[in-house]
Design an enzyme around this catalytic site. Structure first.
Site, PDB file in Angstrom:
ATOM      1  CB  SER A 161     -12.540   6.638   0.992  1.00 10.02           C
ATOM      2  OG  SER A 161     -11.767   6.667   1.863  1.00 10.02           O
ATOM      3  CG  ASP A 259     -12.443  -0.515   4.150  1.00  6.65           C
ATOM      4  OD1 ASP A 259     -11.303  -0.096   4.833  1.00  6.65           O
ATOM      5  OD2 ASP A 259     -13.189   0.221   3.712  1.00  6.65           O
ATOM      6  CG  HIS A 291     -10.676   1.671   1.894  1.00  4.95           C
ATOM      7  ND1 HIS A 291     -11.962   2.179   2.338  1.00  4.95           N
ATOM      8  CD2 HIS A 291     -10.117   2.937   1.395  1.00  4.95           C
ATOM      9  CE1 HIS A 291     -11.903   3.201   2.114  1.00  4.95           C
ATOM     10  NE2 HIS A 291     -11.193   4.126   1.645  1.00  4.95           N
TER      11      HIS A 291
END
Length: 322
Positions: A161, A259, A291
């Site tokens: 991320s 995601d 995610h």
């Protein structure tokens, strides 16, 4: 009035009118030590006394000084404002990665927004690379786990991320820098990378709720006049560096099917392959997952597959530096 909530970034934090920030999740911590399941050792170290930036370093239990192992400099996710290397989910996941890949991992505790606005996270992460590189110098730092067990010609940057975003920017910065003359990065592993943009692409057109949430997160941590097209978050916006400048040989991009960020990750991979960058790019998709699922469910079969793919990427052998 001071207790009125002006921004609720559920479930992670709330911002009150008087400026008070209440972190409601992601603040849990666990101590380092010997993990009984993976038999991986970890300890906390101070990297930059002047800023308080620290890291958690991991190593396999049974080590010899030869052969030395690759070093993974890891940057955790959390939208630049949540989590730490001591977070239980990250601690568990990195224990598993070390056990699977047989590497040394340095998980960087960069300072978080909004108390430390961007680009602080990038600056702290760069300082961590400088700290690593100093171990090549006779009068440099002398962390024994680095000195005794790490092959400093086999360094990787990995993140999930926001951490994948950091890895991208550091790989761009290092190529023509003085640091890049001393520390070569073999590859970067980007797990569910946090890239964004003002104009929607792919599933962002149909997932308005999550698009609005991602917009809100970014504008909170980086309130620039460029908004979601700031080059820090949109690698293809005006003013963004060319991907040909990535200072590494290999890139692994991992995206998750459910995601909201997946189309940005795929777009990055496609643009990288078509760019003048001379390295090798790979992509993996986690079907049916969302995610950073591997951080929250590291015991799942698909998380194990992710760790295995990343481990294979980290163990492809020596490459010629860019």
């Amino acid at each position: 009035m001071g207790s009125e909530i002006v921004l609720d970034l559920f479930p992670w934090l709330k911002v009150y009118r008087d400026g008070t920030i209440e972190r409601t999740a992601g603040v849990e911590v666990v101590p380092p030590g010997l993990d009984p399941q993976t038999h991986v050792f970890s300890k906390d170290i101070l990297i930059a006394p002047e800023t308080g930036v620290s890291a958690r370093i991991y190593r396999p239990n049974f080590l010899t000084k030869h052969p030395k192992l690759p070093l993974v400099v890891y940057f955790h996710g959390g939208a630049f404002c949540v989590a730490s290397p001591a977070n239980p989910n990250y601690h568990t996941s990195l224990n598993k990665l070390v056990a699977e890949a047989d590497v040394i991992v340095l998980s960087v505790g960069y300072r978080l927004a909004p108390e430390y606005p961007l680009p602080t996270a990038y600056q702290d992460s760069w300082a961590a690379l400088q700290w690593v590189a100093s171990h090549k110098e006779e009068d440099g730092n002398n962390e024994t786990w680095i000195k005794d067990f790490v092959d400093l010609d086999r360094v990787y940057l990995v993140g999930d991320s926001a951490g994948a975003n950091i890895a991208h920017h550091l790989a761009l910065r290092i190529k023509d820098s003085d640091l890049g003359q001393n520390l070569k990065i073999l590859g970067i592993g980007m797990i569910h990378p946090y890239f964004w943009g003002t104009n929607p692409i792919g599933s962002e057109f149909t997932d308005g709720i999550r698009k609005e949430l991602v917009d809100k997160w970014w504008l909170y941590v980086c309130p620039s006049d460029k908004g979601c097209d700031d080059p820090l978050i949109n690698p293809f916006a005006d003013g963004s560096p060319d991907l040909a400048g990535l200072g590494c040989d290999r890139v692994l991009v991992i995206v998750a099917e459910k995601d909201i960020l997946k189309d940005r990750g795929r777009f990055y991979y496609d643009k990288l392959v078509k760019s003048e960058w001379k390295g090798k790019a790979e992509i993996m998709e986690n079907e049916g997952e969302d995610h950073v699922f591997h951080i929250f469910s590291p015991e799942s079969d698909k998380a194990k597959s992710l760790f295995k793919r990343l481990a294979a990427f980290l163990n492809q052998g020596m490459s010629v530096g860019v």
